[in-house]
Design an enzyme around this catalytic site. Structure first.
Site, mmCIF file in Angstrom:
data_model
loop_
_atom_site.group_PDB
_atom_site.id
_atom_site.type_symbol
_atom_site.label_atom_id
_atom_site.label_comp_id
_atom_site.label_asym_id
_atom_site.label_seq_id
_atom_site.Cartn_x
_atom_site.Cartn_y
_atom_site.Cartn_z
ATOM 1 C CD GLU A 162 -4.092 -6.889 3.288
ATOM 2 O OE1 GLU A 162 -3.592 -5.771 3.036
ATOM 3 O OE2 GLU A 162 -4.829 -7.095 4.260
ATOM 4 N N GLY A 197 -0.514 -4.905 0.843
ATOM 5 C CA GLY A 197 -1.788 -4.749 0.151
ATOM 6 C C GLY A 197 -1.812 -5.510 -1.165
ATOM 7 C CD GLU A 219 0.679 -5.681 5.491
ATOM 8 O OE1 GLU A 219 1.324 -6.703 5.768
ATOM 9 O OE2 GLU A 219 -0.089 -5.604 4.505
ATOM 10 C CB ALA A 277 -0.894 -0.012 1.232
#
Lengths: 760, 445
Positions: free
Chosen positions: A148, A145, A170, A99
């Site tokens: 994910e 991300g 993360e 992200a």
């Protein structure tokens, strides 16, 4: 300095480079809907969705990327000619690196971050429920991300390229996978596997990912053909992914995988609530033991997983989003993200491109350091000469290099052929033959000024004029060493940390005379060696050793005051240091510590006092030199991990016993006495211009000395803790111990004006 | 006759490749045993038995006196440890004079090419006039070894002096030590099997499954036609001890595209394109050629079949360019001989995999590849298919690793005679990322 003790926790930072952020501001798209980041074309009945962030070397899930993705996804769903889709990056060597951190940092409240998380969750939920199957075609990093996103797709194909890694890093930024990761991963790879991924944040190679069930199919990277290997490999990946997408639609590929016996047994066991509760308990206990409760993210990850599994998806997703929001506002996350940015900055060469690249490097001294430097150089395409004065010393060093590579072979990160091929670039020798071709010489001989002077003269007689002479020392001022040189502009300090192959930091020291090109070259070599680099000014102890010395002096005083080594260790690790102060002294070497304490004591005067240097000297006399001699503060038994306090140091401590002052001897005071001296010295290094800036100061302290990563380094610590509060504490200690605790001017300035901060 | 006329015309138009001051070296004869799928009729033999059969066939066909040879050289890949110098065991067993020295060479699938060029070198250097070169491979039996740990224990047992020492050594043996080590057709440097590399190579050049199956079918079809027409005159018949006489290759199986399409990929699953049917199969077989200086051959009253002219060996990255030897070797040998692709009348390329052949053809036909990887300004172009492997190839005839090179050279000579061409070109790839190419010139008839 030796730092083997720092590695377990610090290694986590190695993956950080994959986690990326944007510093550039996006050019906002024009009103017309021309998309710049995501587009798609329809091949037969498969929509090939291609991502490419034109503003960056890597793809990140930025706002624009997400918006365009949603737009494209809607079009694909609405397009009757499309039966299925392939999601692929057209950027060579990068799927989605994560992200956009700045997106999170732009938020001011946890609610805002929670909302971001929920938007991500919503988008991926739509992907997961898509009536048209989506195949993620992964080449290069698929992290955070990006992972994910990929696991929300119905099918995953990945290349076996070394660049292809999957993971959820993360936790290393003090966050959690906030877009469904904590909910989907346990279902995909099992509860233990998911915890392992999310709590360690480690990178998983494609072949391992296939075994874990994280990807369905692997594609081999291709060599030269009618196009460049990279280009053709992506094309091939796309072809295979399209086949898969069609296969899913025409039911040739089943999405419900036939479960093996082991899988069924595991599923059954995990279905028992009691077993799950045990797992949560065990994992929590392990996290608490390792993090001392100083890192909130791992606990929130466990909490979110648990919520999903025990109370259902609604609670799970809500817990994930809320915890994500909370974590984003913590000082720990702020500190870790700061370290990440700092690390990125310290992976750049701010001195420009050197005039000529170093192709031949000679290392003097095949001891732990010399061989370690050879180890990290020889596999970077640099021909490396390792020179020692004795066959025994040289053999030991060559064996160390071999072992380092062979261990990689055993772990299958390289083949035995690659090991042999790499070793072919290493020459071991006892004389100076071939030094006329050296572009750089790094000496790692004994820390004695006379020996270093002799070596520099010998070397300068044989090396070519352009050759750089780098000296690896942890405390001797470079200008003193350079005094023997006929070309001081080519002399520079390169302070490596032991074990060189594990410790990421390299401290480069320049003198007034060191030329800019020499510095650029040293930084370039260090970067090639994979190091995080700080470039500091010359002076006794430079930056890192100078910060460490007063802290160790304080540690010795505490021992003299009767604090047991185990207690001392517990208090320092409790503050976030990876290793306690007593163990640290043993690891560094009591003799080295004594040496440094004496040298720096002479240079800086009484300010560096505290513990009595005689304590260390007496220990050395008795043979207690630390881990290397088997005894120091502790007794080390080979093969045993646990260690007992060395009973024989009691006599020594008894001899130099001091009476503690109860006003400044609480557990908390002990911690702050140690830390405040470290921090004050760091700030003083900035004040004196030894440091280029607070970022390098934080990076050097964390990566070289193990300053608590959760605090982000001494400078961030001052910002977060408050300079005034720190000064207040120091004044209290100053009253008892005098100038050891006198805050430096810069720290006082910050204490006076709370708007002054080291980090913006 | 018409052929003679055509030949004369060619000779007028095309120059000979003879070089001043360099001896002309000729191929007098070439033979081979039938190539059989491993595990079939040859199953109970040993490698040197096959080599013997080829040598005896050569003696028979040429009526060469058994002491008229200066040197014998054989190529082989997987060595039988008992006959590690298989050239010597085979020549003794074939009845050659024991005064003729012989040695064995190895260079993967181009081992017999090395045997021949070693002979060429000996003649050029003036050391020898008459050379027998050949190759043999026997895949029906390969050395399977004890594990390294077990071997270590067994060797230590040899040296153990007391019963106690022996018992303690025996006691140290674990079940896992008994797991044998099988030889793999895999690169040592990369650990990748050849089929896997071939599949990646095909993918890199965008060779489709269809193209590969079509080429495999072509190979089998042409081989069948050649066999039926009696063109494979290098094949000798061989009375296998305890078994029947073998006179034909047994791997030629023209099938249909439908049948070929049914096969699943053999190496890269599930999306690979290399299958058992579009790959060469494990083969037993041996070959032999008689190479002489032209003067000597003529003095002994032989009618040579062809001149052996320029040759090159090439090598490249064993991982991503493992099987591109022909693409690298062809332009290089053409340049040495001063020829162009169009000058060549007969092409015989070793067909390791259909995908590998197609990849090499595409590489030869690509300017980008020539410029990026070969340092050439332009491509040399791909060989014309109507000149290419017209009597089948390794895919259909079989591929005994060590023996294929001599088959290729003999086939070129025979095709030049049959088709009336002037120049032929042999090219082959080999494990290790190596390759070989040779130009062969028709001998004026």
């Amino acid at each position: 300095l030796n730092g083997s003790y720092l590695t377990p926790r610090l290694r986590i930072n190695k993956v950080l480079p994959y986690f990326t952020s944007h510093t550039e501001t996006h050019v906002s798209p024009k009103i017309d809907s021309s998309r710049t980041h995501v587009n798609y074309e329809v091949k037969e009945d498969v929509a090939v969705i291609r991502m490419n962030d034109p503003t960056s070397k890597v793809n990140t899930l930025s706002v624009q990327m997400q918006n365009e993705m949603i737009e494209v996804f809607n079009e694909v769903l609405a397009n009757d000619a499309v039966q299925s889709a392939v999601l692929i990056s057209s950027k060579p060597g990068c799927f989605i690196a994560g992200a956009d951190i700045n997106m999170i940092q732009a938020c001011n409240t946890s609610e805002e971050v929670t909302k971001l998380s929920q938007e991500g969750q919503k988008m991926f939920a739509r992907i997961e429920k898509s009536p048209k199957p989506i195949v993620a075609a992964i080449n290069g990093p698929c992290l955070g991300g990006g992972l994910e996103f990929a696991i929300a797709c119905q099918y995953r194909v990945a290349t076996k390229s070394k660049k292809t890694v999957l993971g959820t890093p993360e936790v290393m930024l003090g966050l959690l996978p906030g877009a469904g990761g904590t909910q989907r991963l346990p279902k995909m790879v099992g509860i233990p596997g998911a915890f392992d991924m999310m709590l360690t944040g480690r990178n998983i190679r494609a072949d391992k990912a296939k075994k874990m069930g994280l990807v369905h199919q692997l594609v081999d990277p291709l060599g030269p053909g009618l196009k460049s290997p990279e280009e053709r490999t992506i094309e091939y990946l796309e072809e295979v992914a399209i086949q898969c997408a069609k296969g899913i639609v025409n039911k040739k590929i089943s999405l419900t995988k036939e479960k093996g016996m082991m899988q069924k047994v595991q599923d059954y066991v995990m279905g028992i609530e009691f077993v799950r509760q045990q797992i949560y308990k065990t994992v929590t206990a392990k996290v608490m033991k390792m993090s001392k409760g100083l890192y909130p993210a791992p606990l929130k990850i466990i909490e979110s997983v648990k919520a999903g599994l025990e109370q259902g998806p609604d609670s799970g997703y809500l817990a994930e989003a809320q915890n994500f929001g909370k974590l984003a506002m913590t000082s720990e996350s702020n500190a870790l993200i700061g370290l990440y940015h700092g690390q990125v900055a310290c992976k750049k060469n701010r001195f420009g491109v050197p005039e000529r690249p170093v192709k031949n490097l000679a290392i003097l001294g095949a001891g732990l350091m010399g061989a370690g430097i050879a180890q990290v150089t020889v596999d970077k395409g640099i021909h490396t000469v390792l020179k020692d004065t004795t066959v025994e010393g040289l053999s030991r060093g060559q064996q160390q290099v071999y072992k380092g590579l062979n261990d990689k072979t055993k772990k299958k990160t390289i083949t035995s052929f690659e090991r042999d091929f790499t070793l072919a670039s290493l020459t071991g020798q006892l004389d100076y033959s071939g030094f006329e071709k050296a572009d750089m010489v790094i000496e790692a001989v004994f820390e004695d000024l006379n020996i270093k002077h002799r070596v520099i003269k010998e070397v300068e007689a044989v090396i070519p004029p352009h050759c750089i002479f780098a000296t690896n020392t942890s405390a001797l001022p470079i200008k003193d060493i350079a005094a023997a040189s006929i070309r001081p502009e080519k002399v520079i300090g390169m302070h490596y940390f032991s074990p060189v192959d594990k410790m990421q930091l390299l401290e480069i020291i320049t003198t007034d005379k060191t030329s800019k090109d020499t510095t650029a070259s040293a930084v370039a070599v260090g970067l090639k060696q994979g190091k995080v680099i700080i470039v500091v000014g010359d002076g006794p102890g430079f930056y890192t050793t100078r910060c460490l010395a007063p802290m160790l002096a304080e540690a010795v005083r505490l021992l003299q005051e009767g604090v047991d080594p185990k207690k001392l260790d517990a208090l320092t690790t409790g503050f976030g240091f990876p290793v306690g102060a007593a163990t640290l002294a043993d690891e560094v070497g009591i003799d080295v510590a004594a040496h440094v304490a004496e040298d720096l004591g002479k240079a800086f005067g009484s300010r560096f006092g505290g513990g009595n240097v005689e304590v260390l000297k007496t220990m050395v006399e008795k043979g207690f030199k630390g881990r290397k001699s088997g005894k120091g503060c502790y007794v080390y038994t080979p093969g045993l991990k646990s260690k007992d306090v060395n009973p024989d140091i009691e006599d020594v401590l008894e001899k130099y016993k001091l009476t503690p002052n109860p006003l400044v001897s609480s557990d908390s005071d002990v911690q702050y006495r140690l830390v405040s001296r470290f921090v004050n010295e760091a700030v003083m290094c900035l004040q004196e211009g030894i440091l280029n800036g607070p970022v390098e100061g934080d990076i050097g302290a964390v990566f070289g000395l193990g300053f608590p990563p959760c605090l982000g380094g001494p400078f961030r610590f001052v910002d977060t803790f408050g300079a005034n509060k720190l000064v207040e504490k120091m004044r209290r200690y100053e009253e008892v111990y005098g100038n050891h605790f006198t805050p430096c001017q810069l720290l006082l300035d910050h204490a006076k004006d709370s708007s002054k901060r080291f980090h913006k | 006759s018409q052929r003679m006329l055509k030949q004369t015309l060619f000779n007028l138009l095309k120059k000979t490749l003879a070089k001043p001051g360099v001896k002309n070296i000729v191929l007098v004869e070439g033979v081979r045993t039938p190539f059989l799928l491993s595990g079939t009729t040859y199953a109970d033999l040993m490698p040197h038995d096959l080599a013997r059969a080829a040598l005896q066939g050569l003696l028979h066909k040429t009526s060469l006196p058994k002491d008229a040879v200066d040197y014998i050289i054989y190529g082989t890949v997987i060595q039988e440890v008992k006959t590690s110098n298989v050239a010597r065991e085979a020549s003794l067993g074939a009845g050659f004079s024991d005064k003729i020295p012989s040695h064995t060479v190895t260079m993967a699938c181009i081992s017999s090419n090395v045997a021949m060029t070693t002979g060429v070198g000996l003649i050029t250097a003036g050391q020898c006039d008459t050379i027998v070169a050949g190759g043999v491979e026997f895949m029906s039996d390969v050395p399977i070894r004890h594990s390294r740990k077990m071997r270590k224990t067994m060797l230590a047992l040899n040296r153990a002096k007391t019963l106690g020492q022996r018992l303690s050594l025996i006691g140290s043996i674990r079940m896992a030590h008994l797991t044998p080590e099988l030889p793999a057709v895999a690169e040592f440097s990369t650990a990748e099997t050849m089929g896997h590399s071939a599949d990646r190579l095909a993918a890199a050049f965008g060779v489709t499954r269809l193209e590969q199956d079509e080429f495999a079918l072509r190979s089998h079809t042409l081989a069948k036609q050649a066999q039926d027409a009696g063109l494979l005159s290098d094949v000798i018949s061989f009375k296998v001890p305890g078994r029947d006489t073998v006179a034909k290759d047994n791997g030629i199986r023209p099938s249909s595209m439908e049948q070929l399409a049914k096969l699943k990929p053999a190496f890269i699953k599930p999306h690979g394109t290399v299958t058992a049917a579009n790959s060469s199969f494990l083969t037993d077989g041996a070959s032999a050629v008689l190479i002489m200086s032209e003067e000597k051959a003529l003095a002994m009253g032989y009618k040579p079949k062809a001149y052996l002219r320029d040759f090159v060996f090439v090598s490249q990255d064993p991982k991503d360019q493992l099987l591109l030897g022909p693409a690298y070797g062809t332009p290089k040998v053409l340049a040495r001989a001063g020829l162009t692709m169009d000058d060549i009348d007969v092409f015989e390329f070793h067909e390791a995999f259909a995908g590998q052949i197609m990849a090499n053809l595409k590489a030869l036909d690509s300017d980008w590849f020539a410029q990026t990887y070969m340092g050439r300004k332009v491509k040399v172009g791909a060989p014309a298919m109507e000149k290419f492997n017209l009597w089948g190839g390794s895919l259909s005839l079989g591929h005994p690793f060590g023996a294929t090179g001599c088959r290729l050279v003999t086939t070129v000579a025979h095709r030049l005679l049959k088709e009336g061409g002037q120049y032929g070109l042999v090219a082959a790839c080999a494990a290790g990322g190596q390759g070989h190419a040779m130009v062969i010139e028709a001998y004026p008839q």
